[in-house]
Each structure stands twice: as structure tokens, then as C-alpha cells.
Design an enzyme around this catalytic site. Structure first.
Site, short mmCIF file in Angstrom:
data_model
loop_
_atom_site.label_atom_id
_atom_site.label_comp_id
_atom_site.label_asym_id
_atom_site.label_seq_id
_atom_site.Cartn_x
_atom_site.Cartn_y
_atom_site.Cartn_z
N ASN A 49 -11.46 46.07 16.99
CA ASN A 49 -12.01 46.09 18.40
C ASN A 49 -10.87 46.36 19.44
O ASN A 49 -10.21 45.15 19.52
CB ASN A 49 -12.82 44.86 18.59
CG ASN A 49 -13.31 44.72 19.92
OD1 ASN A 49 -13.34 45.71 20.81
ND2 ASN A 49 -13.80 43.59 20.40
N TRP A 50 -10.61 47.29 20.10
CA TRP A 50 -9.64 47.52 21.02
C TRP A 50 -9.91 46.85 22.39
O TRP A 50 -9.03 46.66 23.11
CB TRP A 50 -9.19 49.03 21.30
CG TRP A 50 -8.65 49.82 20.28
CD1 TRP A 50 -8.10 49.47 19.23
CD2 TRP A 50 -8.57 51.22 20.52
NE1 TRP A 50 -7.77 50.57 18.17
CE2 TRP A 50 -7.86 51.61 18.95
CE3 TRP A 50 -8.73 52.16 21.13
CZ2 TRP A 50 -7.51 53.09 18.88
CZ3 TRP A 50 -8.51 53.52 21.09
CH2 TRP A 50 -8.04 53.98 19.84
N LYS A 51 -11.29 46.24 22.54
CA LYS A 51 -11.74 45.89 23.79
C LYS A 51 -11.13 46.97 25.06
O LYS A 51 -11.23 47.97 24.87
CB LYS A 51 -10.93 44.39 24.11
CG LYS A 51 -11.10 43.70 22.92
CD LYS A 51 -10.85 41.99 23.14
CE LYS A 51 -10.95 41.26 21.84
NZ LYS A 51 -11.21 39.80 22.09
N HIS B 155 -21.19 41.16 21.68
CA HIS B 155 -19.81 40.41 21.47
C HIS B 155 -19.79 39.31 22.54
O HIS B 155 -20.25 39.41 23.73
CB HIS B 155 -18.55 41.56 21.76
CG HIS B 155 -16.89 40.86 21.55
ND1 HIS B 155 -16.84 39.96 22.33
CD2 HIS B 155 -16.69 41.19 20.50
CE1 HIS B 155 -15.53 39.73 21.74
NE2 HIS B 155 -15.30 40.40 20.74
N GLU C 298 -17.86 38.21 24.40
CA GLU C 298 -17.38 38.52 25.94
C GLU C 298 -18.44 39.19 26.66
O GLU C 298 -18.34 38.73 27.64
CB GLU C 298 -16.03 39.52 25.71
CG GLU C 298 -14.96 38.68 25.11
CD GLU C 298 -13.90 39.58 24.60
OE1 GLU C 298 -13.91 40.65 24.61
OE2 GLU C 298 -12.87 38.69 23.83
N GLU D 89 -18.17 35.41 14.61
CA GLU D 89 -17.12 35.20 15.28
C GLU D 89 -17.18 34.06 16.24
O GLU D 89 -17.59 34.09 17.29
CB GLU D 89 -17.00 36.43 16.36
CG GLU D 89 -16.70 37.78 15.67
CD GLU D 89 -15.75 38.79 16.56
OE1 GLU D 89 -14.95 39.20 16.10
OE2 GLU D 89 -16.34 38.88 17.89
N GLY E 193 -9.18 35.47 19.96
CA GLY E 193 -8.09 35.70 21.05
C GLY E 193 -7.24 34.48 21.48
O GLY E 193 -6.43 34.54 22.38
N SER F 116 -9.11 36.00 15.40
CA SER F 116 -7.65 35.57 15.30
C SER F 116 -7.29 36.10 13.95
O SER F 116 -6.29 35.49 13.28
CB SER F 116 -7.34 34.24 15.69
OG SER F 116 -7.27 34.03 16.95
N GLY G 254 -9.49 42.01 16.62
CA GLY G 254 -9.12 42.40 18.31
C GLY G 254 -7.70 42.56 18.25
O GLY G 254 -7.27 43.71 17.87
N GLY G 255 -6.96 41.62 18.51
CA GLY G 255 -5.50 41.75 19.12
C GLY G 255 -4.82 42.40 18.00
O GLY G 255 -4.00 43.47 18.06
C1 PEP Z 1 -12.72 40.22 18.71
O1 PEP Z 1 -12.36 41.02 19.74
O2 PEP Z 1 -13.68 40.43 18.15
C2 PEP Z 1 -11.67 39.18 18.08
C3 PEP Z 1 -12.13 38.70 16.68
O3 PEP Z 1 -10.50 39.36 18.65
P1 PEP Z 1 -9.16 38.71 18.23
O4 PEP Z 1 -9.09 39.08 16.88
O5 PEP Z 1 -8.27 39.03 19.15
O6 PEP Z 1 -9.25 37.07 18.19
#
Ligand code: PEP
Length: 255
Positions: A11-13, A97, A99, A169, A175, A214, A235-236
Site C-alpha cells: 500500500n503506497w498510500k 483502510h 486511515e 490491521e 506506521g 509495520s 505500507g512503509g
Molecule cells: C498499511 O498502510 O496498511 C500499513 C500496514 O502500513 P505500515 O506497514 O507502514 O504499518
């Protein structure tokens, strides 16, 4: 023959320009272009999807979006429909998501409508569920996640339900660099599967349940070893193609 094929979705966000997306796709293809053990998905911003279509449509790497409208067309300024995503060769779409739930106030009702619209268009929804830190500390995590699963997948026929991917999640892990333990992830994914079994019976065993929060190349193998964790939403650690490819390859070795 395993009943579920694992998935790792990045997930590039809100990151990457068109040029950066093009460069990423070329590099990822060079590293993972032959991968078949795991379905690799890249969930990009809307503006990069058409570029990813040019780069990845004919490859084993799948394209995903990060949201979509519940409506199919019409007076919804700023929205993007499921058919528009299909038009850019998307096969996956992240829905609900945290966010979007937290910052944009998406409700379970909105999310349930989006899941249905995605399925109708032939997309695979990646439905995100998860508790926040206060809910976990108050020992409400199971009740929160169970309620999200029930509300977001309401009225789905078993044949549709088995096409949904669920990503557990925990919000406190997204993050933050603070991942759930693999045992905690397994415990929640088992609860999600038994909730699905309560809704739709045996097809629950065919539903892919991912963990997100994470995840990185050092933690993926232990997560993949859990019987009810069928992959990850990342994500990251998906933003750099070499790092993401390394994570995927470590997941393959853990299968
Ligand atoms: C996400 O954006 O769904 C996510 C899990 O981010 P991260 O891996 O950065 O925690």
C-alpha cells in the site's frame, strides 16, 4: 493442494508520482517477474494506475487501488468507480483502510456498500479491519473486529464472501514500527475466520486473511508461518521496490 493462495499487497498510500511509479514497476518486475508462489499486489494512488497498467498488466504482479466509490457513476464529484478501476487493469481494491475510517470518517455502512460494488465489478476487495490502542487496552479488540467483519460483509452470499480478502490491521501497529506479535495476529485471524464461518459456513476456509501493521522483511517469515495468516498488507516497507521484493522472497521461503 493448499486451499488458499497467499497474497502480499503493498500500500503506497499517498506516495509516488507517475514517473516514480513507472520506475518502481520496472524494478519490481525485474525482481519478482517470475513469482508464482504468492500473489503480489501493488496498491497505488489513482493517478499512477494507468502507468502501472502499461508496465504490469501482462505480468504476474497485480494492480490495486486504495479506495473506490460505492456508486457506479453520476454526480459524485471527486469519486472513482469500480469500473474505472477495472479499466486501468486493477484487480484488487483496498476498502475501509483505518486511515479512511479515522481521518475521512468512513462508516461500516459506507464500507459495506463499497465491498458489494467492488465484487459486482469483478474486483477483489481487501477489507481492512482492526482495533485502536484504547480498544485493545480495554480488551475490546475482538468485539470491535468481529463487529466490523459482520457489518462490512452483511448480506453477502457465500460465493461472494469467498472472493473477499480481509486484512487485520491493528491501528496502533500501522506506521508505528510496533507490530503485533505473530501469536496475536494468528489469534485475531482465527477469530475472524470463525466469524466468517458463522456467517457463511465452510467457505470461511477459502477466505484469505492478511495481517498488516509495520510488517517488514525481518518479521514476515514468522507471520507467514501462522496457519490463519495468509499474507500481509504492507505500507512503509513496500515503498522501495528492492526492499519490498526482499520481503516477498522471504515470505516465499517461509511457505
Ligand atoms: C498499511 O498502510 O496498511 C500499513 C500496514 O502500513 P505500515 O506497514 O507502514 O504499518
Amino acid at each position: 493442494m493448499p486451499i488458499r493462495h497467499p497474497i502480499i499487497a503493498g500500500n503506497w498510500k499517498m506516495n509516488k508520482t507517475i514517473r516514480e511509479a513507472q520506475d518502481y514497476a520496472a524494478r519490481l518486475l525485474g525482481l519478482l517477474g517470475e513469482i508464482t508462489e504468492i500473489d503480489v499486489v501493488v496498491c497505488a494512488p489513482f493517478t499512477a494506475l494507468s502507468t502501472l497498467k502499461d508496465e504490469l498488466e501482462e505480468s504476474v504482479i497485480h494492480i490495486g487501488a486504495q479506495d473506490m466509490s460505492f456508486a457506479s457513476n453520476g454526480a459524485y464529484t471527486g469519486e472513482i468507480s469500480a469500473d474505472m478501476l477495472v479499466d486501468t487493469a486493477c484487480t484488487y481494491v483496498i476498502i475501509g483502510h483505518s486511515e479512511r475510517r479515522e481521518i475521512l470518517r468512513e462508516t461500516d455502512d459506507d464500507i459495506a456498500k463499497k465491498v458489494k460494488a467492488a465484487l459486482k465489478a469483478g474486483l477483489t476487495p481487501i477489507l481492512c479491519v482492526g482495533e485502536n490502542l484504547a480498544q485493545r487496552e480495554e480488551r475490546k479488540a475482538f468485539a470491535v473486529v468481529r463487529s466490523q467483519v459482520e457489518k462490512d460483509l452483511t448480506e453477502l452470499a457465500p460465493a461472494d464472501l469467498k472472493r473477499v480478502v480481509i486484512a487485520y490491521e491493528p491501528i496502533w501497529a500501522i506506521g508505528t514500527g510496533k507490530s503485533a506479535t505473530s501469536a496475536d495476529a494468528q489469534e485475531m485471524c482465527t477469530m475472524i475466520r470463525s466469524t466468517l464461518a458463522g456467517i457463511a459456513g465452510a467457505v470461511a476456509d477459502e477466505v484469505n486473511i492478511l495481517y498488516g501493521g509495520s510488517v517488514n522483511a525481518d518479521t514476515i517469515a514468522e507471520l507467514m508461518a501462522q496457519p490463519d495468516v495468509d499474507g500481509a498488507l504492507v505500507g512503509g516497507a513496500s515503498l522501495d521496490p528492492e526492499g519490498f521484493a526482499q520481503l516477498v522472497l522471504k515470505a516465499v521461503t517461509a511457505l
